[in-house]
Structures are given as structure tokens and as C-alpha cells.
Design a protein around this motif. Sequence first.
Motif, PDB file in Angstrom:
ATOM      1  N   PRO A 193     -28.228  24.073   7.866  1.00  0.00           N
ATOM      2  CA  PRO A 193     -27.890  24.405   6.474  1.00  0.00           C
ATOM      3  C   PRO A 193     -27.544  23.133   5.713  1.00  0.00           C
ATOM      4  O   PRO A 193     -26.911  22.231   6.250  1.00  0.00           O
ATOM      5  CB  PRO A 193     -26.668  25.321   6.612  1.00  0.00           C
ATOM      6  CG  PRO A 193     -26.057  24.944   7.918  1.00  0.00           C
ATOM      7  CD  PRO A 193     -27.205  24.543   8.816  1.00  0.00           C
ATOM      8  N   GLU A 194     -27.987  23.055   4.482  1.00  0.00           N
ATOM      9  CA  GLU A 194     -27.718  21.874   3.660  1.00  0.00           C
ATOM     10  C   GLU A 194     -27.184  22.295   2.296  1.00  0.00           C
ATOM     11  O   GLU A 194     -27.841  22.089   1.268  1.00  0.00           O
ATOM     12  CB  GLU A 194     -28.984  21.025   3.510  1.00  0.00           C
ATOM     13  CG  GLU A 194     -29.472  20.421   4.813  1.00  0.00           C
ATOM     14  CD  GLU A 194     -30.675  19.521   4.642  1.00  0.00           C
ATOM     15  OE1 GLU A 194     -31.217  19.461   3.507  1.00  0.00           O
ATOM     16  OE2 GLU A 194     -31.083  18.882   5.621  1.00  0.00           O
ATOM     17  N   PRO A 195     -25.992  22.892   2.254  1.00  0.00           N
ATOM     18  CA  PRO A 195     -25.425  23.264   0.951  1.00  0.00           C
ATOM     19  C   PRO A 195     -25.198  22.029   0.098  1.00  0.00           C
ATOM     20  O   PRO A 195     -24.824  20.972   0.602  1.00  0.00           O
ATOM     21  CB  PRO A 195     -24.111  23.950   1.331  1.00  0.00           C
ATOM     22  CG  PRO A 195     -23.776  23.425   2.694  1.00  0.00           C
ATOM     23  CD  PRO A 195     -25.082  23.183   3.370  1.00  0.00           C
ATOM     24  N   LYS A 196     -25.413  22.185  -1.208  1.00  0.00           N
ATOM     25  CA  LYS A 196     -25.343  21.046  -2.122  1.00  0.00           C
ATOM     26  C   LYS A 196     -24.076  21.021  -2.961  1.00  0.00           C
ATOM     27  O   LYS A 196     -23.798  20.013  -3.624  1.00  0.00           O
ATOM     28  CB  LYS A 196     -26.557  21.052  -3.058  1.00  0.00           C
ATOM     29  CG  LYS A 196     -27.898  21.015  -2.335  1.00  0.00           C
ATOM     30  CD  LYS A 196     -28.042  19.799  -1.450  1.00  0.00           C
ATOM     31  CE  LYS A 196     -29.421  19.757  -0.797  1.00  0.00           C
ATOM     32  NZ  LYS A 196     -29.530  18.664   0.189  1.00  0.00           N
ATOM     33  N   ALA A 197     -23.315  22.109  -2.966  1.00  0.00           N
ATOM     34  CA  ALA A 197     -22.128  22.149  -3.831  1.00  0.00           C
ATOM     35  C   ALA A 197     -21.077  23.080  -3.256  1.00  0.00           C
ATOM     36  O   ALA A 197     -21.392  24.042  -2.555  1.00  0.00           O
ATOM     37  CB  ALA A 197     -22.515  22.606  -5.232  1.00  0.00           C
ATOM     38  N   MET A 231     -24.835  26.959  -1.539  1.00  0.00           N
ATOM     39  CA  MET A 231     -23.489  26.607  -2.016  1.00  0.00           C
ATOM     40  C   MET A 231     -22.425  27.273  -1.152  1.00  0.00           C
ATOM     41  O   MET A 231     -22.632  28.354  -0.600  1.00  0.00           O
ATOM     42  CB  MET A 231     -23.264  27.079  -3.461  1.00  0.00           C
ATOM     43  CG  MET A 231     -24.179  26.521  -4.492  1.00  0.00           C
ATOM     44  SD  MET A 231     -23.621  26.867  -6.204  1.00  0.00           S
ATOM     45  CE  MET A 231     -23.471  28.653  -6.234  1.00  0.00           C
ATOM     46  N   PHE A 232     -21.267  26.620  -1.067  1.00  0.00           N
ATOM     47  CA  PHE A 232     -20.043  27.280  -0.634  1.00  0.00           C
ATOM     48  C   PHE A 232     -19.399  27.846  -1.900  1.00  0.00           C
ATOM     49  O   PHE A 232     -19.259  27.118  -2.888  1.00  0.00           O
ATOM     50  CB  PHE A 232     -19.067  26.288   0.003  1.00  0.00           C
ATOM     51  CG  PHE A 232     -19.423  25.871   1.402  1.00  0.00           C
ATOM     52  CD1 PHE A 232     -20.672  26.083   1.940  1.00  0.00           C
ATOM     53  CD2 PHE A 232     -18.467  25.243   2.188  1.00  0.00           C
ATOM     54  CE1 PHE A 232     -20.985  25.684   3.234  1.00  0.00           C
ATOM     55  CE2 PHE A 232     -18.762  24.840   3.477  1.00  0.00           C
ATOM     56  CZ  PHE A 232     -20.021  25.062   4.005  1.00  0.00           C
ATOM     57  N   VAL A 233     -19.003  29.094  -1.903  1.00  0.00           N
ATOM     58  CA  VAL A 233     -18.385  29.701  -3.074  1.00  0.00           C
ATOM     59  C   VAL A 233     -16.956  30.112  -2.737  1.00  0.00           C
ATOM     60  O   VAL A 233     -16.718  30.803  -1.746  1.00  0.00           O
ATOM     61  CB  VAL A 233     -19.180  30.923  -3.566  1.00  0.00           C
ATOM     62  CG1 VAL A 233     -18.506  31.541  -4.789  1.00  0.00           C
ATOM     63  CG2 VAL A 233     -20.626  30.529  -3.907  1.00  0.00           C
ATOM     64  N   ASP A 236     -20.056  17.344   4.390  1.00  0.00           N
ATOM     65  CA  ASP A 236     -20.555  16.224   3.588  1.00  0.00           C
ATOM     66  C   ASP A 236     -21.235  16.657   2.291  1.00  0.00           C
ATOM     67  O   ASP A 236     -22.228  16.076   1.849  1.00  0.00           O
ATOM     68  CB  ASP A 236     -21.516  15.363   4.413  1.00  0.00           C
ATOM     69  CG  ASP A 236     -21.771  14.002   3.772  1.00  0.00           C
ATOM     70  OD1 ASP A 236     -20.863  13.484   3.093  1.00  0.00           O
ATOM     71  OD2 ASP A 236     -22.886  13.469   3.946  1.00  0.00           O
ATOM     72  N   ILE A 237     -20.702  17.694   1.653  1.00  0.00           N
ATOM     73  CA  ILE A 237     -21.215  18.113   0.350  1.00  0.00           C
ATOM     74  C   ILE A 237     -20.747  17.115  -0.702  1.00  0.00           C
ATOM     75  O   ILE A 237     -19.589  16.685  -0.693  1.00  0.00           O
ATOM     76  CB  ILE A 237     -20.730  19.538   0.031  1.00  0.00           C
ATOM     77  CG1 ILE A 237     -21.405  20.532   0.994  1.00  0.00           C
ATOM     78  CG2 ILE A 237     -21.032  19.916  -1.412  1.00  0.00           C
ATOM     79  CD1 ILE A 237     -20.872  21.952   0.887  1.00  0.00           C
ATOM     80  N   ARG A 238     -21.631  16.771  -1.631  1.00  0.00           N
ATOM     81  CA  ARG A 238     -21.351  15.685  -2.583  1.00  0.00           C
ATOM     82  C   ARG A 238     -20.966  16.161  -3.978  1.00  0.00           C
ATOM     83  O   ARG A 238     -20.628  15.330  -4.821  1.00  0.00           O
ATOM     84  CB  ARG A 238     -22.574  14.767  -2.691  1.00  0.00           C
ATOM     85  CG  ARG A 238     -23.058  14.179  -1.358  1.00  0.00           C
ATOM     86  CD  ARG A 238     -22.023  13.260  -0.742  1.00  0.00           C
ATOM     87  NE  ARG A 238     -22.444  12.718   0.530  1.00  0.00           N
ATOM     88  CZ  ARG A 238     -23.110  11.569   0.691  1.00  0.00           C
ATOM     89  NH1 ARG A 238     -23.448  10.855  -0.373  1.00  0.00           N
ATOM     90  NH2 ARG A 238     -23.436  11.143   1.888  1.00  0.00           N
ATOM     91  N   HIS A 292     -17.822   6.951  -5.152  1.00  0.00           N
ATOM     92  CA  HIS A 292     -18.818   7.751  -5.883  1.00  0.00           C
ATOM     93  C   HIS A 292     -19.739   8.519  -4.943  1.00  0.00           C
ATOM     94  O   HIS A 292     -20.908   8.768  -5.261  1.00  0.00           O
ATOM     95  CB  HIS A 292     -19.636   6.869  -6.833  1.00  0.00           C
ATOM     96  CG  HIS A 292     -18.788   6.039  -7.762  1.00  0.00           C
ATOM     97  ND1 HIS A 292     -18.054   6.600  -8.788  1.00  0.00           N
ATOM     98  CD2 HIS A 292     -18.536   4.701  -7.798  1.00  0.00           C
ATOM     99  CE1 HIS A 292     -17.406   5.633  -9.419  1.00  0.00           C
ATOM    100  NE2 HIS A 292     -17.675   4.486  -8.838  1.00  0.00           N
ATOM    101  N   ASN A 293     -19.190   8.897  -3.788  1.00  0.00           N
ATOM    102  CA  ASN A 293     -19.914   9.752  -2.847  1.00  0.00           C
ATOM    103  C   ASN A 293     -19.615  11.226  -3.084  1.00  0.00           C
ATOM    104  O   ASN A 293     -20.150  12.088  -2.379  1.00  0.00           O
ATOM    105  CB  ASN A 293     -19.540   9.401  -1.400  1.00  0.00           C
ATOM    106  CG  ASN A 293     -20.103   8.069  -0.970  1.00  0.00           C
ATOM    107  OD1 ASN A 293     -21.150   7.651  -1.464  1.00  0.00           O
ATOM    108  ND2 ASN A 293     -19.412   7.382  -0.074  1.00  0.00           N
ATOM    109  N   LEU A 294     -18.736  11.492  -4.032  1.00  0.00           N
ATOM    110  CA  LEU A 294     -18.332  12.866  -4.336  1.00  0.00           C
ATOM    111  C   LEU A 294     -18.165  12.976  -5.853  1.00  0.00           C
ATOM    112  O   LEU A 294     -17.547  12.101  -6.470  1.00  0.00           O
ATOM    113  CB  LEU A 294     -17.022  13.193  -3.618  1.00  0.00           C
ATOM    114  CG  LEU A 294     -16.457  14.598  -3.782  1.00  0.00           C
ATOM    115  CD1 LEU A 294     -17.426  15.652  -3.251  1.00  0.00           C
ATOM    116  CD2 LEU A 294     -15.113  14.713  -3.034  1.00  0.00           C
ATOM    117  N   HIS A 295     -18.703  14.030  -6.434  1.00  0.00           N
ATOM    118  CA  HIS A 295     -18.697  14.180  -7.887  1.00  0.00           C
ATOM    119  C   HIS A 295     -18.150  15.550  -8.264  1.00  0.00           C
ATOM    120  O   HIS A 295     -18.384  16.544  -7.569  1.00  0.00           O
ATOM    121  CB  HIS A 295     -20.115  14.012  -8.437  1.00  0.00           C
ATOM    122  CG  HIS A 295     -20.800  12.765  -7.956  1.00  0.00           C
ATOM    123  ND1 HIS A 295     -20.424  11.507  -8.369  1.00  0.00           N
ATOM    124  CD2 HIS A 295     -21.804  12.583  -7.075  1.00  0.00           C
ATOM    125  CE1 HIS A 295     -21.183  10.597  -7.773  1.00  0.00           C
ATOM    126  NE2 HIS A 295     -22.031  11.229  -6.982  1.00  0.00           N
TER     127      HIS A 295
END
Length: 255
Positions: A30-34, A57-59, A93-95, A209-212
Motif C-alpha cells: 500500500p502506498e497512501p499519499k496523505a 489515504m489514512f482518514v 512515510d506519508i509526506r 521539507h519531507n512533510l507538508h
Amino acid sequence: MDRIIKGIMRYRRLHRDGMVKQFENVRDHPEPKAVFFTCMDSRMIPTRFTETNVGDMFVVRNAGNIIPHPQHFVDELTMCEPAALELGCVVNDIRHIIVCGHSDCKAMNLLYALRDEEFASKVNRRISPLRAWLCAHASSSLAKFQQLEITGFDQPILFQAETPLRKFVAYIDPENKFAIEDKLSQVNTLQQLQNIASYGFLKKRLERHNLHIHALWFDIYTGDIYYFSRANKRFVEINESTETHLLTEVRKYYS
């Protein structure tokens, strides 16, 4: 429960096989983006209005889309929201972290009423977990809103961004389109970005700046979605005329 059970049966007939295939595709990788924080309001269906799918996404949902500031409790590891931040941003490691508020938010309507000292008294808080939650963890949002109210809604307010030295300016509803409680909801949404940036275990990622962190706001009654544009210093409706500009901003600041 009658409606829920019938809904599950429709899901079994119409959608289960397709969803199982999606689950299989993301099971091992799984590669969640947010990490997406939003309100528990039943009208908020974030995967629908963002057109996201299984594994995207994780919600995390609660009353008022609030991420408590670590200063409000001794041990920041004892609450759901920081645990979700660690699970999403450190373990997986979600960014990108997104906070999404909305109009006619019942939690924000109550927070607005808590300006009354008697209504917000300790006695009332002891008999209302919701009031206690808001008084403990949304007081900074209310204070910012009251500051805005005193100085006039045409004046900007200042928020901390990813680091203590990085700030952003926000004009709240400069066109005066929304109800007073909705203005508070927008302030509260932006305050959560500041709260997120205060967690020590995210500090290095934010500095590098690895997390926004981002803010969205959903107008329940029009279906319009707004993105907080730091370049424009305000919430900008995401539509056909703003899409290109907003994508350019996102790619410039957050890629």
C-alpha cells in the motif's frame, strides 16, 4: 441497523468483488499519499469528494477536525490524533497531511457558543464531553477568531507553518460569503496546521521539507471545496478557473 444490513447486502451483490480486487492490489505494497483529518459529521464523505480509492489515504475523524496541540497534555503519545500522525507519517512515510473543515459544523457552532463564560463553565464541561473537548483543544482557534473579530474581518491573522520561523498570513472570508460560525470553522482548520507542526516527532521531517501540511474547506450546501492558498493568503475555491494556478502552487511549494 436495518438500513445498514440492507446496505451491506447491496455491497455484497454489487461492489464486493471489485473491492476485494483492489484490496489484493494494495495488500503487500500500500502506498497512501496523505493523512486526511476531517470532521465526523455524517455529511462529510472525504473519499467521495476527493475521488480517492482503496489505499490512497489514512482518514482520521473527530468532532471538529481537531488535532490537539501537545501543550494541552503531558504525554503526547496518549491520544488518537498524534498516534495517527506517527502511524501515517513516520511508520508509513506519508509526506502530506490534509486538514479539512466544513460549513455548518455542529462542533464549530458549539465552539462559537462557548464564548459565553457561563455556557463554558467547568460545571457544564463536566457534564458534556463535547464541551470539554472543545474547551481543552479548540480554545486556541476561538482565541484567534476573537482576535479577528475585534480587529475586523478585513484584517489578516498570522499562523505558524511547518517550522517556528515559517509563518503564513490568512484573510478569512474576505468576500463575507459565509456565516460567522463558518468563519470560525475556517480559522479552526488553519489552526490545526499550526498544532500539527508543534509535534516533536515530526520536527525533522518538517524542517527538511519531507512533510507538508495543507488545509481544505468544504461548503456542505454548495458542494464547493476550497484550498488554502498561501500565495493568495486565503481559501480559494477549487474549480475550472483556479485548477491550473493551484496545481502550480502545490507543485512549487510541496513537490
